[in-house]
Design a protein around this motif. Structure first.
Motif, PDB file in Angstrom:
ATOM      1  N   LYS A   1      -0.132 -14.562 -31.212  1.00 14.06           N
ATOM      2  CA  LYS A   1      -0.396 -15.655 -31.735  1.00 14.06           C
ATOM      3  C   LYS A   1       0.112 -15.866 -33.158  1.00 14.06           C
ATOM      4  CE  LYS A   1      -2.636 -17.115 -28.306  1.00 14.06           C
ATOM      5  NZ  LYS A   1      -1.870 -17.841 -27.242  1.00 14.06           N
ATOM      6  N   GLY A   2       0.226 -14.799 -33.873  1.00 11.01           N
ATOM      7  CA  GLY A   2       0.921 -14.580 -35.239  1.00 11.01           C
ATOM      8  C   GLY A   2       2.279 -14.085 -35.243  1.00 11.01           C
ATOM      9  N   ARG A   3       2.684 -13.660 -36.875  1.00 13.42           N
ATOM     10  CA  ARG A   3       3.689 -13.045 -36.862  1.00 13.42           C
ATOM     11  C   ARG A   3       3.872 -11.601 -37.090  1.00 13.42           C
ATOM     12  NH1 ARG A   3       8.609 -14.487 -38.557  1.00 13.42           N
ATOM     13  NH2 ARG A   3       8.474 -16.451 -38.425  1.00 13.42           N
ATOM     14  N   LEU A   4       4.615 -10.848 -36.529  1.00  8.12           N
ATOM     15  CA  LEU A   4       4.747  -9.303 -36.483  1.00  8.12           C
ATOM     16  C   LEU A   4       6.012  -9.100 -37.262  1.00  8.12           C
ATOM     17  CD1 LEU A   4       3.763  -6.496 -35.943  1.00  8.12           C
ATOM     18  CD2 LEU A   4       5.191  -6.619 -33.736  1.00  8.12           C
ATOM     19  N   THR A   5       5.775  -8.457 -38.513  1.00  8.45           N
ATOM     20  CA  THR A   5       6.909  -8.096 -39.423  1.00  8.45           C
ATOM     21  C   THR A   5       6.966  -6.618 -39.378  1.00  8.45           C
ATOM     22  OG1 THR A   5       6.687 -10.084 -40.845  1.00  8.45           O
ATOM     23  CG2 THR A   5       7.687  -8.245 -41.887  1.00  8.45           C
ATOM     24  N   ILE A   6       8.161  -6.258 -39.092  1.00 11.14           N
ATOM     25  CA  ILE A   6       8.465  -4.649 -39.050  1.00 11.14           C
ATOM     26  C   ILE A   6       9.617  -4.456 -40.240  1.00 11.14           C
ATOM     27  CG2 ILE A   6       9.239  -2.834 -37.812  1.00 11.14           C
ATOM     28  CD1 ILE A   6       8.211  -4.518 -35.351  1.00 11.14           C
ATOM     29  N   ARG A   7       9.363  -4.094 -41.653  1.00 10.94           N
ATOM     30  CA  ARG A   7      10.293  -4.089 -42.457  1.00 10.94           C
ATOM     31  C   ARG A   7      10.311  -2.665 -43.238  1.00 10.94           C
ATOM     32  NH1 ARG A   7       9.607  -9.453 -44.681  1.00 10.94           N
ATOM     33  NH2 ARG A   7      11.646  -9.922 -43.799  1.00 10.94           N
ATOM     34  N   HIS A   8      11.443  -2.166 -43.507  1.00 13.80           N
ATOM     35  CA  HIS A   8      11.672  -0.983 -44.535  1.00 13.80           C
ATOM     36  C   HIS A   8      10.968   0.198 -43.903  1.00 13.80           C
ATOM     37  CE1 HIS A   8      12.466  -3.835 -47.920  1.00 13.80           C
ATOM     38  NE2 HIS A   8      13.573  -4.103 -47.042  1.00 13.80           N
ATOM     39  N   ASN A   9      10.871   0.427 -42.702  1.00 15.13           N
ATOM     40  CA  ASN A   9      10.283   1.846 -41.993  1.00 15.13           C
ATOM     41  C   ASN A   9      11.358   2.420 -41.583  1.00 15.13           C
ATOM     42  OD1 ASN A   9       7.391   0.643 -41.768  1.00 15.13           O
ATOM     43  ND2 ASN A   9       8.585  -1.009 -40.824  1.00 15.13           N
ATOM     44  N   THR A  10      10.974   3.794 -41.509  1.00 14.71           N
ATOM     45  CA  THR A  10      11.980   4.896 -40.647  1.00 14.71           C
ATOM     46  C   THR A  10      10.906   5.131 -39.461  1.00 14.71           C
ATOM     47  OG1 THR A  10      12.538   5.917 -42.826  1.00 14.71           O
ATOM     48  CG2 THR A  10      12.708   7.284 -40.677  1.00 14.71           C
ATOM     49  N   LEU A  11      11.552   4.976 -38.346  1.00 15.20           N
ATOM     50  CA  LEU A  11      10.859   4.953 -37.164  1.00 15.20           C
ATOM     51  C   LEU A  11      11.583   5.899 -36.330  1.00 15.20           C
ATOM     52  CD1 LEU A  11      10.281   1.116 -36.679  1.00 15.20           C
ATOM     53  CD2 LEU A  11       8.846   2.857 -37.824  1.00 15.20           C
ATOM     54  N   LEU A  12      11.207   6.978 -35.816  1.00 14.96           N
ATOM     55  CA  LEU A  12      11.913   8.397 -35.203  1.00 14.96           C
ATOM     56  C   LEU A  12      11.000   8.360 -33.818  1.00 14.96           C
ATOM     57  CD1 LEU A  12      12.661  10.557 -37.956  1.00 14.96           C
ATOM     58  CD2 LEU A  12      13.967   8.373 -37.602  1.00 14.96           C
ATOM     59  N   ASN A  13      11.735   8.207 -32.795  1.00 12.34           N
ATOM     60  CA  ASN A  13      11.262   8.914 -31.529  1.00 12.34           C
ATOM     61  C   ASN A  13      11.924   9.770 -30.707  1.00 12.34           C
ATOM     62  OD1 ASN A  13       9.741   8.985 -28.991  1.00 12.34           O
ATOM     63  ND2 ASN A  13      10.136   6.907 -28.437  1.00 12.34           N
ATOM     64  N   PRO A  14      11.624  11.172 -31.091  1.00 15.35           N
ATOM     65  CA  PRO A  14      12.288  12.139 -30.563  1.00 15.35           C
ATOM     66  C   PRO A  14      12.249  12.443 -29.359  1.00 15.35           C
ATOM     67  CG  PRO A  14      10.348  13.187 -31.982  1.00 15.35           C
ATOM     68  CD  PRO A  14      10.276  11.711 -32.087  1.00 15.35           C
ATOM     69  N   VAL A  15      11.072  12.132 -28.655  1.00 20.90           N
ATOM     70  CA  VAL A  15      10.760  12.441 -27.152  1.00 20.90           C
ATOM     71  C   VAL A  15      11.656  12.464 -26.400  1.00 20.90           C
ATOM     72  CG1 VAL A  15       9.125  11.840 -25.330  1.00 20.90           C
ATOM     73  CG2 VAL A  15       8.237  11.806 -27.726  1.00 20.90           C
ATOM     74  N   PRO A  16      12.018  13.198 -25.379  1.00 17.81           N
ATOM     75  CA  PRO A  16      13.144  13.192 -24.446  1.00 17.81           C
ATOM     76  C   PRO A  16      12.716  11.846 -23.281  1.00 17.81           C
ATOM     77  CG  PRO A  16      12.294  15.509 -24.743  1.00 17.81           C
ATOM     78  CD  PRO A  16      11.440  14.623 -25.454  1.00 17.81           C
ATOM     79  N   VAL A  17      13.878  11.477 -22.726  1.00 18.75           N
ATOM     80  CA  VAL A  17      13.565  10.214 -22.017  1.00 18.75           C
ATOM     81  C   VAL A  17      12.973  10.663 -20.791  1.00 18.75           C
ATOM     82  CG1 VAL A  17      15.826  10.111 -21.007  1.00 18.75           C
ATOM     83  CG2 VAL A  17      14.850   8.145 -21.221  1.00 18.75           C
TER      84      VAL A  17
END
Length: 244
Positions: free
Chosen positions: A134-150
């Motif tokens: 219902k509201g806003r999601l802001t994703i800003r200035h993060n380092t987002l790492l997902n090293p998991v194998p697919v």
């Protein structure tokens, strides 16, 4: 630990467990949480105003309730925005999970794969939103790492999925993204008001940031959707492929 007093400030604590928040305007700052629960911090429905700042949130692999796994570092079950800023987050399968919130200046890393209680590999995302917000999601200035194998469940660095409703009103700006099946899932065919600007897609795990590519499920024709200034770490522009 359950927090039930409005305005509680938790500062400088080293918590071996998790926080379940049944109160408004709770602040967690300059603390460390080491969880063996489903979550590190969970804001319950009907409550608002949670702030988690300058805090380390991690878990104990193999000790969580989901067949040894741990699911959410910060979960927003409330109906309003929360703030998570300048935090160090690791291990959890879906680290920052919410439809609305202000996620900024965080470092999410070293997610750990596990088979869930259904016997399947848990999907992993540094940030995940299931839609219907219902509201806003802001994703800003993060380092987002997902090293998991697919093949062990990696989904995304940022996963905007229409699991529970249409994805709308999301800002993804100035982040460093790496890993996942795709580094970014953009919300799907019905997504609107999605602004993806000035992000860097890194090849530190896969040549195209994600195992299968940079971005998927981007709705270029959605009302208010903006794609601008996104590039790879070596400076090449990132242009989403047309959705089928």
């Amino acid at each position: 630990m359950s927090v039930k007093t409005d305005g509680t400030v938790i500062k400088g604590w080293d918590i071996r467990g998790s926080l379940d928040v049944y109160a408004n305007d709770v602040t967690v700052i300059d603390s460390r949480i080491t969880s063996a629960n489903w979550w590190g911090i969970n804001l319950r429905p009907g409550f608002s105003g949670l702030r988690v700042l300058h805090t380390t949130i991690t878990a104990v692999p193999g000790k969580g309730p989901d067949n040894g796994g741990v699911d959410y570092a910060v979960s927003n079950m409330g109906g309003s925005s929360i703030e998570v800023g300048w935090c160090d987050v690791s291990v959890f399968g879906n680290a920052l999970s919410m439809g609305q919130g202000d996620l900024h200046d965080n470092y999410v890393h070293d997610l750990v794969p596990f088979r869930n209680q259904g016997g399947e590999w848990q999907h992993t995302d540094a940030v995940i939103s299931g839609g219907g917000n219902k509201g806003r999601l802001t994703i800003r200035h993060n380092t987002l790492l997902n090293p998991v194998p697919v093949h062990q469940g990696a989904s995304a660095a940022i996963g905007l999925f229409a699991d529970t409703g249409t994805v709308s009103s999301v800002v993804v700006d100035g982040n460093w993204l790496a890993g996942g099946a795709y580094a970014l899932y953009g919300g799907g065919p019905g997504a609107t008001g999605i602004q993806v600007t000035d992000n860097v897609f890194s090849a530190e795990y896969h040549p195209n940031a994600g195992a299968y590519g940079l971005v998927a499920a981007w709705n270029a024709g959605g009302a208010g959707n903006v794609w601008r200034g996104n590039r790879t770490a070596d400076g090449r522009p990132v242009v989403p492929e047309p959705s089928p």
